[in-house]
Design a protein around this motif. Structure first.
Motif, PDB file in Angstrom:
ATOM      1  N   THR A  43      63.851  38.804  20.830  1.00 36.06           N
ATOM      2  CA  THR A  43      65.048  39.242  21.541  1.00 36.06           C
ATOM      3  C   THR A  43      64.696  40.404  22.466  1.00 36.06           C
ATOM      4  O   THR A  43      63.746  41.158  22.220  1.00 36.06           O
ATOM      5  CB  THR A  43      66.148  39.673  20.567  1.00 36.06           C
ATOM      6  N   SER A  44      65.474  40.562  23.505  1.00 36.09           N
ATOM      7  CA  SER A  44      65.214  41.596  24.499  1.00 36.09           C
ATOM      8  C   SER A  44      65.687  42.954  23.997  1.00 36.09           C
ATOM      9  O   SER A  44      66.790  43.088  23.443  1.00 36.09           O
ATOM     10  CB  SER A  44      65.923  41.257  25.817  1.00 36.09           C
ATOM     11  N   LEU A  45      64.856  43.955  24.184  1.00 36.55           N
ATOM     12  CA  LEU A  45      65.242  45.326  23.870  1.00 36.55           C
ATOM     13  C   LEU A  45      65.884  46.001  25.076  1.00 36.55           C
ATOM     14  O   LEU A  45      66.383  47.122  24.972  1.00 36.55           O
ATOM     15  CB  LEU A  45      64.018  46.133  23.425  1.00 36.55           C
ATOM     16  N   ARG A  46      65.845  45.335  26.219  1.00 35.22           N
ATOM     17  CA  ARG A  46      66.371  45.911  27.453  1.00 35.22           C
ATOM     18  C   ARG A  46      67.452  45.005  28.023  1.00 35.22           C
ATOM     19  O   ARG A  46      67.620  43.874  27.604  1.00 35.22           O
ATOM     20  CB  ARG A  46      65.253  46.047  28.488  1.00 35.22           C
TER      21      ARG A  46
ATOM     22  N   THR B 116      69.599  39.939  23.713  1.00 38.62           N
ATOM     23  CA  THR B 116      69.633  38.532  24.120  1.00 38.62           C
ATOM     24  C   THR B 116      68.318  37.851  23.740  1.00 38.62           C
ATOM     25  O   THR B 116      67.239  38.391  23.993  1.00 38.62           O
ATOM     26  CB  THR B 116      69.840  38.412  25.644  1.00 38.62           C
ATOM     27  N   PRO B 117      68.351  36.665  23.120  1.00 40.66           N
ATOM     28  CA  PRO B 117      67.106  35.947  22.810  1.00 40.66           C
ATOM     29  C   PRO B 117      66.329  35.619  24.089  1.00 40.66           C
ATOM     30  O   PRO B 117      66.895  35.088  25.049  1.00 40.66           O
ATOM     31  CB  PRO B 117      67.598  34.675  22.116  1.00 40.66           C
ATOM     32  N   LEU B 118      65.033  35.954  24.087  1.00 43.06           N
ATOM     33  CA  LEU B 118      64.182  35.721  25.255  1.00 43.06           C
ATOM     34  C   LEU B 118      63.264  34.518  25.070  1.00 43.06           C
ATOM     35  O   LEU B 118      63.217  33.624  25.912  1.00 43.06           O
ATOM     36  CB  LEU B 118      63.314  36.955  25.533  1.00 43.06           C
ATOM     37  N   LEU B 119      62.527  34.519  23.970  1.00 47.74           N
ATOM     38  CA  LEU B 119      61.483  33.524  23.754  1.00 47.74           C
ATOM     39  C   LEU B 119      61.587  32.964  22.343  1.00 47.74           C
ATOM     40  O   LEU B 119      61.948  33.677  21.403  1.00 47.74           O
ATOM     41  CB  LEU B 119      60.098  34.142  23.965  1.00 47.74           C
ATOM     42  N   LEU B 120      61.244  31.685  22.219  1.00 53.37           N
ATOM     43  CA  LEU B 120      61.177  31.033  20.916  1.00 53.37           C
ATOM     44  C   LEU B 120      59.732  30.603  20.688  1.00 53.37           C
ATOM     45  O   LEU B 120      59.172  29.846  21.496  1.00 53.37           O
ATOM     46  CB  LEU B 120      62.110  29.823  20.876  1.00 53.37           C
ATOM     47  N   LEU B 121      59.128  31.083  19.612  1.00 53.94           N
ATOM     48  CA  LEU B 121      57.719  30.832  19.331  1.00 53.94           C
ATOM     49  C   LEU B 121      57.595  29.870  18.157  1.00 53.94           C
ATOM     50  O   LEU B 121      58.264  30.027  17.140  1.00 53.94           O
ATOM     51  CB  LEU B 121      56.997  32.140  18.988  1.00 53.94           C
ATOM     52  N   THR B 122      56.735  28.884  18.289  1.00 56.90           N
ATOM     53  CA  THR B 122      56.492  27.936  17.207  1.00 56.90           C
ATOM     54  C   THR B 122      55.001  27.592  17.188  1.00 56.90           C
ATOM     55  O   THR B 122      54.359  27.547  18.228  1.00 56.90           O
ATOM     56  CB  THR B 122      57.300  26.633  17.431  1.00 56.90           C
ATOM     57  N   PRO B 123      54.417  27.319  16.029  1.00 56.85           N
ATOM     58  CA  PRO B 123      55.052  27.272  14.702  1.00 56.85           C
ATOM     59  C   PRO B 123      54.791  28.510  13.861  1.00 56.85           C
ATOM     60  O   PRO B 123      55.200  28.551  12.705  1.00 56.85           O
ATOM     61  CB  PRO B 123      54.378  26.057  14.078  1.00 56.85           C
ATOM     62  N   GLU B 124      54.044  29.527  14.382  1.00 55.30           N
ATOM     63  CA  GLU B 124      53.718  30.653  13.511  1.00 55.30           C
ATOM     64  C   GLU B 124      53.907  31.964  14.262  1.00 55.30           C
ATOM     65  O   GLU B 124      54.076  31.979  15.483  1.00 55.30           O
ATOM     66  CB  GLU B 124      52.266  30.540  13.008  1.00 55.30           C
ATOM     67  N   ARG B 125      53.888  33.056  13.534  1.00 54.42           N
ATOM     68  CA  ARG B 125      54.169  34.371  14.107  1.00 54.42           C
ATOM     69  C   ARG B 125      52.886  35.027  14.611  1.00 54.42           C
ATOM     70  O   ARG B 125      51.937  35.204  13.829  1.00 54.42           O
ATOM     71  CB  ARG B 125      54.839  35.268  13.057  1.00 54.42           C
ATOM     72  N   PRO B 126      52.831  35.440  15.886  1.00 55.23           N
ATOM     73  CA  PRO B 126      51.648  36.157  16.388  1.00 55.23           C
ATOM     74  C   PRO B 126      51.625  37.591  15.875  1.00 55.23           C
ATOM     75  O   PRO B 126      52.563  38.068  15.220  1.00 55.23           O
ATOM     76  CB  PRO B 126      51.840  36.111  17.909  1.00 55.23           C
ATOM     77  N   SER B 127      50.568  38.307  16.226  1.00 55.32           N
ATOM     78  CA  SER B 127      50.465  39.712  15.844  1.00 55.32           C
ATOM     79  C   SER B 127      51.464  40.547  16.642  1.00 55.32           C
ATOM     80  O   SER B 127      52.033  40.092  17.645  1.00 55.32           O
ATOM     81  CB  SER B 127      49.043  40.215  16.113  1.00 55.32           C
ATOM     82  N   ALA B 128      51.646  41.785  16.203  1.00 56.58           N
ATOM     83  CA  ALA B 128      52.594  42.677  16.896  1.00 56.58           C
ATOM     84  C   ALA B 128      52.155  42.934  18.332  1.00 56.58           C
ATOM     85  O   ALA B 128      52.987  43.019  19.245  1.00 56.58           O
ATOM     86  CB  ALA B 128      52.718  43.990  16.122  1.00 56.58           C
ATOM     87  N   ALA B 129      50.842  43.058  18.553  1.00 58.11           N
ATOM     88  CA  ALA B 129      50.347  43.293  19.914  1.00 58.11           C
ATOM     89  C   ALA B 129      50.650  42.105  20.816  1.00 58.11           C
ATOM     90  O   ALA B 129      51.057  42.270  21.981  1.00 58.11           O
ATOM     91  CB  ALA B 129      48.840  43.564  19.876  1.00 58.11           C
ATOM     92  N   GLU B 130      50.470  40.888  20.316  1.00 61.14           N
ATOM     93  CA  GLU B 130      50.764  39.701  21.115  1.00 61.14           C
ATOM     94  C   GLU B 130      52.264  39.572  21.377  1.00 61.14           C
ATOM     95  O   GLU B 130      52.684  39.148  22.455  1.00 61.14           O
ATOM     96  CB  GLU B 130      50.241  38.452  20.407  1.00 61.14           C
ATOM     97  N   LEU B 131      53.075  39.955  20.405  1.00 62.45           N
ATOM     98  CA  LEU B 131      54.521  39.925  20.611  1.00 62.45           C
ATOM     99  C   LEU B 131      54.933  40.867  21.731  1.00 62.45           C
ATOM    100  O   LEU B 131      55.802  40.544  22.551  1.00 62.45           O
ATOM    101  CB  LEU B 131      55.245  40.305  19.317  1.00 62.45           C
ATOM    102  N   ARG B 132      54.297  42.044  21.790  1.00 65.45           N
ATOM    103  CA  ARG B 132      54.606  42.985  22.868  1.00 65.45           C
ATOM    104  C   ARG B 132      54.177  42.416  24.218  1.00 65.45           C
ATOM    105  O   ARG B 132      54.887  42.569  25.218  1.00 65.45           O
ATOM    106  CB  ARG B 132      53.932  44.337  22.607  1.00 65.45           C
ATOM    107  N   ARG B 133      53.019  41.750  24.250  1.00 65.36           N
ATOM    108  CA  ARG B 133      52.572  41.140  25.510  1.00 65.36           C
ATOM    109  C   ARG B 133      53.542  40.056  25.971  1.00 65.36           C
ATOM    110  O   ARG B 133      53.847  39.942  27.160  1.00 65.36           O
ATOM    111  CB  ARG B 133      51.169  40.560  25.333  1.00 65.36           C
TER     112      ARG B 133
END
Length: 327
Positions: free
Chosen positions: A100-103, A140-157
């Protein structure tokens, strides 16, 4: 640049003036100062002439159209058969993570290469839940990722790859460029302005943009990595949506204008000769709308005139239909 040149000329002239005395006149420096003043004056006059051209309706629509063509080439590239980029996206698996968007703000660009690179490293598929040009609020939801959760650094990217700003930009948003051209046209058709010729000039550029868009794959885009694996799905308007954006409001507000009737018919004729057969249905719908509007005109003479296509709106030459005798 012009401001810098003017400032430099003024500073140089003041320095030269300080060197002038009763006993010494630096002739070369004075001559150069005079030459710089003359060149700066010419640059100002040239800029004023260009500004005058830009603030007219025709100059404005040409400037917008130039940037729009670049945006079309960037957003809807011609696709080679060996590496298709457009496809119908598959539904997301049961396991998914939502970013979700922080901005808040307007989506100005979706950095597809950056998202594809991140998705390839993490071996995931990313579905973009917002479109370029949309205004979103924080959360607001921005992106939907499947099937697994990336690292925190990749999520920020991934989050930073969706660029937000205060307003829409043409460079990565061709729909906004079309929107601006349509706004020029319908403003010119306002009863307070009553300038259908400017609206026709806007339709000239809209036709050029639609001809550029027509042969390209439209609709939802799926970007793939170098191995051909789908990595990113981005929502994009299809042909019907693009055509509605470009023509619907002009058709509505120009229903009583002969120039708009005739110019729109010429535009539809040109597109019909160019678009793939699968996209002709939407053009036929607009042609039927024009027919109904023409028959709604109160004067039969105006109805007959409105049924004739004319690339100039009014006053253009008739289409060639065989040899004629000049009169």
């Amino acid at each position: 640049m012009l401001f810098g040149a003017l400032t430099g000329t003024a500073v140089y002239a003041l320095v030269v003036l300080a060197q002038v005395s009763d006993d010494h006149v630096p002739r070369l420096s004075v001559t150069l100062a005079i030459a710089f003043v003359v060149l700066s004056t010419g640059a100002i006059l040239l800029s004023l002439a260009e500004l005058r051209e830009m603030v007219t309706g025709g100059g404005l629509v040409r400037a917008v159209a130039l940037r729009l063509h670049t945006a079309v080439d960037h957003t809807w590239p011609k696709v080679h058969a060996a590496h298709p980029a457009i496809s119908t996206p598959a539904g997301p698996p049961n396991e998914s993570i939502e970013i979700t968007s922080l901005r808040g703000g307007t989506v100005q660009q979706i950095d597809s290469p950056a998202i594809v690179d991140a998705a390839t490293r993490c071996n995931i598929h990313v579905t973009c839940l917002v479109a370029v040009g949309s205004f979103i609020e924080p959360g607001t939801p921005l992106l939907l990722l499947t099937p697994e959760r990336p690292s925190a650094a990749e999520l920020r990217r991934l989050d930073r790859a969706v660029h937000l700003g205060p307003s829409r930009l043409i460079d990565h948003d061709p729909a906004y460029g079309l929107r601006l051209l349509v706004d020029v046209a319908i403003r010119a058709l306002s009863p307070a302005v009553n300038d259908p010729t400017t609206a026709v000039q806007a339709l000239d550029q809209i036709e050029s943009a639609l001809l550029r868009i027509a042969p390209r794959p439209l609709g939802t885009i799926t970007h793939r990595d170098q191995d051909g694996t789908p990595r990113l799905t981005v929502p994009q308007p299809d042909w019907t949506a693009v055509l509605d954006l470009a023509l619907a409001e002009i058709t509505q507000y120009g229903a009583d204008s002969l120039q708009i009737h005739r110019r729109l018919r010429a535009l539809l004729d040109t597109l019909t000769r160019t678009v793939p057969p699968s996209r002709e249905t939407a053009l036929s719908s607009y042609r039927a709308t024009l027919d109904r509007s023409a028959h709604a005109l109160t004067d039969p003479t105006m109805t007959i005139a409105a049924m004739v296509p004319d690339t100039q709106g009014l006053g253009g030459p008739a289409l060639y239909d065989g040899p004629t005798t000049a009169t």
